[in-house]
Design a protein around this motif. Sequence first.
Motif, PDB file in Angstrom:
ATOM      1  N   ASP A 275       0.836  -1.202   0.000  1.00 13.91           N
ATOM      2  CA  ASP A 275       0.000   0.000   0.000  1.00 13.91           C
ATOM      3  C   ASP A 275       0.872   1.255   0.000  1.00 13.91           C
ATOM      4  O   ASP A 275       0.555   2.240  -0.672  1.00 13.91           O
ATOM      5  CB  ASP A 275      -0.902  -0.015   1.235  1.00 13.91           C
ATOM      6  CG  ASP A 275      -1.859   1.162   1.261  1.00 13.91           C
ATOM      7  OD1 ASP A 275      -2.747   1.221   0.403  1.00 13.91           O
ATOM      8  OD2 ASP A 275      -1.707   2.032   2.139  1.00 13.91           O
ATOM      9  N   LYS A 278       2.143   1.895  -3.421  1.00 11.79           N
ATOM     10  CA  LYS A 278       1.086   2.459  -4.265  1.00 11.79           C
ATOM     11  C   LYS A 278       0.941   3.956  -4.014  1.00 11.79           C
ATOM     12  O   LYS A 278       0.816   4.748  -4.965  1.00 11.79           O
ATOM     13  CB  LYS A 278      -0.245   1.757  -3.977  1.00 11.79           C
ATOM     14  CG  LYS A 278      -1.384   2.229  -4.876  1.00 11.79           C
ATOM     15  CD  LYS A 278      -2.723   1.758  -4.387  1.00 11.79           C
ATOM     16  CE  LYS A 278      -3.171   2.560  -3.173  1.00 11.79           C
ATOM     17  NZ  LYS A 278      -4.561   2.302  -2.785  1.00 11.79           N
ATOM     18  N   GLN A 279       0.978   4.354  -2.728  1.00 10.17           N
ATOM     19  CA  GLN A 279       0.856   5.772  -2.403  1.00 10.17           C
ATOM     20  C   GLN A 279       2.038   6.560  -2.970  1.00 10.17           C
ATOM     21  O   GLN A 279       1.868   7.670  -3.482  1.00 10.17           O
ATOM     22  CB  GLN A 279       0.790   5.952  -0.876  1.00 10.17           C
ATOM     23  CG  GLN A 279      -0.354   5.221  -0.195  1.00 10.17           C
ATOM     24  CD  GLN A 279      -1.718   5.639  -0.724  1.00 10.17           C
ATOM     25  OE1 GLN A 279      -1.906   6.780  -1.138  1.00 10.17           O
ATOM     26  NE2 GLN A 279      -2.670   4.708  -0.736  1.00 10.17           N
ATOM     27  N   PHE A 281       3.749   5.782  -5.623  1.00  3.73           N
ATOM     28  CA  PHE A 281       3.583   5.855  -7.074  1.00  3.73           C
ATOM     29  C   PHE A 281       2.597   6.956  -7.449  1.00  3.73           C
ATOM     30  O   PHE A 281       2.823   7.734  -8.384  1.00  3.73           O
ATOM     31  CB  PHE A 281       3.092   4.506  -7.603  1.00  3.73           C
ATOM     32  CG  PHE A 281       2.795   4.507  -9.077  1.00  3.73           C
ATOM     33  CD1 PHE A 281       1.489   4.558  -9.547  1.00  3.73           C
ATOM     34  CD2 PHE A 281       3.826   4.478 -10.002  1.00  3.73           C
ATOM     35  CE1 PHE A 281       1.227   4.577 -10.897  1.00  3.73           C
ATOM     36  CE2 PHE A 281       3.574   4.488 -11.361  1.00  3.73           C
ATOM     37  CZ  PHE A 281       2.257   4.536 -11.807  1.00  3.73           C
ATOM     38  N   ILE A 282       1.485   7.044  -6.707  1.00  3.99           N
ATOM     39  CA  ILE A 282       0.486   8.086  -6.988  1.00  3.99           C
ATOM     40  C   ILE A 282       1.105   9.465  -6.776  1.00  3.99           C
ATOM     41  O   ILE A 282       0.901  10.388  -7.575  1.00  3.99           O
ATOM     42  CB  ILE A 282      -0.754   7.891  -6.094  1.00  3.99           C
ATOM     43  CG1 ILE A 282      -1.508   6.616  -6.496  1.00  3.99           C
ATOM     44  CG2 ILE A 282      -1.696   9.103  -6.195  1.00  3.99           C
ATOM     45  CD1 ILE A 282      -2.699   6.299  -5.613  1.00  3.99           C
TER      46      ILE A 282
END
Length: 396
Positions: A275, A278-279, A281-282
């Motif tokens: 997770d 993912k954060q 990457f965003i």
Amino acid sequence: MPKSIRSKILLLTFLTLVPAITLIISLNFTQRQRAIKVKTEQLQQLASQVAAENEQIFEGARQLLITLSVAPEIRQPACGRYLARLLNQYQRYGNFGVANTQGNVICSARPLTGSVNLADRYFFQQTKTSGNFTIGEYVISRTTGQASLNFGYPLANNQGVVYATLSLDWLNQFLTHLELDPAINVKMADQNGMTLAQYPEKTILTGRKIEAGQNLANLTVVVSQSEASILTSAQQDFNRAIVLTLIIAAASVFAGSLIGNSLIAKIVDKFKEADRLKQDFIALVSHQLRTPLTAIKWFNQILLSGSPGPLNSRQKRLLTDTRLSVKRMTGLVITLLDIAKLESGRLPLKLTSAPVEPLIRAAVKDTARLFKTKKISFIVKAKNLPRLVYDRKLFH
């Protein structure tokens, strides 16, 4: 007999303990190697981010100097005030100025305490020789007194050079925005190995360290982190596993529950790590989107100011529409970041009790131009709506 049973139990415990410890050591070794590999990739990615940001800054400087080279304001006696206003707008730069063909600075955004001559500067000589945009070497600025990089571009008819000074403060601003692990050290050095900028400041890594580098124009960026800090989690897992194994040997009754809890904790950690990636990457994608939008916004403002030349009413209208579109796009990028923070629980909500009808009408008004182009009409029939407790910005 009890003694024999006790010996058999001890032997059985030993036989169980040996492969268990061997497995733990093997898993720990694999985990340590994987942690180093993942961290090396992350450090290389960060170095590439710094390089990409550096390239975008250089391209932005080139476009800005090209625009300035044809701006009539820099040929006026009061060009210093014009450059000062520009410097206030582009705060990542340390100075803007104009030098004549002999290298004497005749106009500067920052007040000069005396005469300044740039004839011996590399960027000035190269700009005059090549007749094109030039990136200088990192030096101590004679105007600001800070480590900086100079860019030069020739004026029309070889009447001199317009230049911009970039302070290395942009590195700290960029890295602070990324919210890096405090254990990560980023250093920029010139061709001779002299450290020009470091984040965090005055940080010295001890022991073995993992590094990733990237060569930029006239300098090198090195991202590093101590191996001890990288392997802290792996070492903690190893210690916990040994303790758990000893507990299993002493009290096999609790072995199942202890091992099960340990495995579940590791799985949860992996999900948290996924997770977090993912954060990150965003955040990276949102930053890369916002950078070109900012450049478009700057160029739009320069065109609307009339510096490159007068605009007719249609051109002004189109540029105004472009500015509004960029503003909306920037808002979408910020919203994307807010959503990511909201999902991870890092976005504090500013809840207030307020009527919702005005916000609905405002949202419809903001998007009216878009719906008009699609020949879609909205009729808002909102009356006597109850008050809601909500975050006005996110709701809009």
